[in-house]
Design an enzyme around this catalytic site. Sequence first.
Site, short mmCIF file in Angstrom:
data_model
loop_
_atom_site.label_atom_id
_atom_site.label_comp_id
_atom_site.label_asym_id
_atom_site.label_seq_id
_atom_site.Cartn_x
_atom_site.Cartn_y
_atom_site.Cartn_z
N GLU A 98 -4.58 8.01 -0.74
CA GLU A 98 -3.76 9.09 -1.31
C GLU A 98 -2.64 9.48 -0.36
O GLU A 98 -2.27 10.64 -0.25
CB GLU A 98 -4.62 10.33 -1.59
N GLY A 99 -2.09 8.47 0.33
CA GLY A 99 -1.01 8.70 1.29
C GLY A 99 -1.57 8.89 2.68
O GLY A 99 -2.39 9.77 2.92
N GLY B 224 0.83 -1.21 0.00
CA GLY B 224 0.00 0.00 0.00
C GLY B 224 0.86 1.25 0.00
O GLY B 224 1.11 1.86 -1.04
N PHE C 211 11.85 6.97 5.45
CA PHE C 211 10.83 6.02 4.98
C PHE C 211 11.19 4.58 5.31
O PHE C 211 10.31 3.74 5.44
CB PHE C 211 10.64 6.16 3.46
N ALA D 169 -4.47 14.40 -7.45
CA ALA D 169 -5.70 14.03 -6.74
C ALA D 169 -5.69 14.54 -5.30
O ALA D 169 -6.72 14.98 -4.77
CB ALA D 169 -5.88 12.52 -6.77
P1 FAD Z 1 -0.18 0.15 4.84
O1 FAD Z 1 0.74 0.71 3.80
O2 FAD Z 1 -0.07 -1.29 5.17
O3 FAD Z 1 0.01 1.01 6.17
C1 FAD Z 1 -0.54 0.61 7.43
C2 FAD Z 1 -0.08 1.62 8.48
O4 FAD Z 1 1.34 1.60 8.59
C3 FAD Z 1 -0.46 3.05 8.12
O5 FAD Z 1 -0.80 3.78 9.27
C4 FAD Z 1 0.82 3.60 7.52
O6 FAD Z 1 0.92 5.01 7.60
C5 FAD Z 1 1.84 2.91 8.40
N1 FAD Z 1 3.16 2.85 7.77
C6 FAD Z 1 3.52 2.19 6.63
N2 FAD Z 1 4.80 2.41 6.35
C7 FAD Z 1 5.29 3.22 7.32
C8 FAD Z 1 6.54 3.84 7.58
N3 FAD Z 1 7.59 3.70 6.76
N4 FAD Z 1 6.65 4.63 8.67
C9 FAD Z 1 5.60 4.84 9.49
N5 FAD Z 1 4.38 4.30 9.30
C10 FAD Z 1 4.23 3.50 8.23
N6 FAD Z 1 -5.62 2.69 -4.00
C11 FAD Z 1 -5.52 2.77 -5.37
O7 FAD Z 1 -4.50 2.43 -5.95
N7 FAD Z 1 -6.59 3.23 -6.11
C12 FAD Z 1 -7.78 3.61 -5.54
O8 FAD Z 1 -8.70 4.00 -6.24
C13 FAD Z 1 -7.90 3.51 -4.11
N8 FAD Z 1 -9.09 3.80 -3.50
C14 FAD Z 1 -9.23 3.56 -2.15
C15 FAD Z 1 -10.49 3.69 -1.55
C16 FAD Z 1 -10.65 3.42 -0.19
C17 FAD Z 1 -11.99 3.50 0.42
C18 FAD Z 1 -9.52 3.05 0.60
C19 FAD Z 1 -9.67 2.79 2.06
C20 FAD Z 1 -8.28 2.91 0.01
C21 FAD Z 1 -8.12 3.14 -1.36
N9 FAD Z 1 -6.89 2.94 -2.00
C22 FAD Z 1 -6.77 3.04 -3.37
C23 FAD Z 1 -5.76 2.39 -1.25
C24 FAD Z 1 -4.99 3.41 -0.39
O9 FAD Z 1 -4.28 4.28 -1.21
C25 FAD Z 1 -4.10 2.62 0.58
O10 FAD Z 1 -4.98 2.04 1.53
C26 FAD Z 1 -3.05 3.48 1.27
O11 FAD Z 1 -2.04 3.83 0.37
C27 FAD Z 1 -2.42 2.78 2.48
O12 FAD Z 1 -2.01 1.50 2.16
P2 FAD Z 1 -2.42 0.25 3.09
O13 FAD Z 1 -3.88 0.33 3.35
O14 FAD Z 1 -1.90 -0.97 2.44
O15 FAD Z 1 -1.71 0.51 4.46
#
Ligand code: FAD
Length: 408
Positions: free
Chosen positions: A387-388, A161, A407, A266
Amino acid sequence: MSATPAPSARAERRPGERPPAFDPADPLGLDDLLDDEERAVRDTVRRWTADRVLPHVADWYERGELPGVRELARELGSLGALGMSLTGYGCAGASAVQYGLACMELEAADSGLRSLVSVQGSLAMYAIHRFGSEEQKQQWLPAMAAGETIGCFGLTEPDHGSDPAAMATRARREGSDWVLDGRKMWITNGSVAAVAVVWARTEEGVRGFVVPTGTPGFSAPEIRHKLSLRASVTSELVLDGVRLPADAVLPEAIGLRGPLSCLSHARYGIVWGAMGAARSCFETALEYARTREQFGKPIGGFQLTQAKLADMAVELHKGTLLAHHLGRRMDARGLRPEQVSFGKLNNVREAIEIARTARTVLGANGISLEYGVMRHAANLESVLTYEGTVEMHQLVLGKALTGLDAFR
Ligand code: FAD
């Protein structure tokens, strides 16, 4: 639509003239920062949401559906809201401020609706507009601008993600064709899209592909049981040996720079949109505080409630001012990704705080769908993550401030 300079409130003041009366809906007089064309965009979108969204959105939310999404997309297309700040190919060519104002009004109705528009315009269309061939632009953009064709943007995967550089989806060459295998997760508009912009790893780095969703091997099962963004279609994308012709690749995007620049575009809309959701919550709380009586008087007459309202108003209008500033700067000079991170981090974080505080002002009624605040608060949980995430934007700013990458 063009980026005309905003009128200066200062230039209009006559000597000795008192400042205009305090307006609870616009305490800083931010309306003065807009020109007539910008107000017209805002008012048009506001009227449309009042007519087409607000009477139904609680029901859609409860059902976890966005019924009539294709019709809504066509209407948004007629409003010029899809790919709004892009030029040519049937797009409105609006300024960044006009686009922001539209996002604000859409999200004041529901974050799901703004997500539909953001993904269509700022992710799928923007990717094709910025990185596509002339043929790809001609083929897809006019129909997408009109809302006849819905698009989605597949970057996130089940196991990747925040760190899309580690993506597992692959595109390999077979003769002149490309063959895609992998899975994307949490994709807005996925199962209603006719076209998906899918990012995949190739031998030359991450590339973007324009995938007609009817291609054999492509499927988009909808993700159910969401407790946030319920009036929005969210899907998985399954790519199982999806064979595409050589010209399906976006020629101008090589590496993560491609998807990241779409996301920056976006996110800019979210800076405004989040303040729309916050405004809606604030207005509901203010009205409730004026009319709900306890201990023999309106709860708005208690200092503790006033402290909440004052703090909410300060953050709401500071955030709106920040959105205006970033919008004007984007129109005049462009924005750095770090500046967009600044806006997204602040405005979504403050919007969710405003929504939660508004919920407390409404007491038990705050958890009812009859009032929008809990719906907005739950929606903003997604907006905080997609979106981050908050943490990613803190890391972007942390790196920009210190020069040190935290990161990994
Ligand atoms: P993870 O990356 O697994 O993160 C989990 C937690 O760990 C978070 O709090 C994060 O901040 C933290 N974390 C991760 N790495 C670190 C670090 N290095 N240091 C500190 N903290 C860290 N994606 C698309 O591509 N297209 C879409 O159209 C789209 N629509 C979406 C619609 C919805 C309703 C939702 C919920 C998500 C959507 N997304 C989409 C996905 C969204 O962009 C991701 O959920 C987001 O980037 C976070 O990824 P993850 O959920 O895998 O969380």
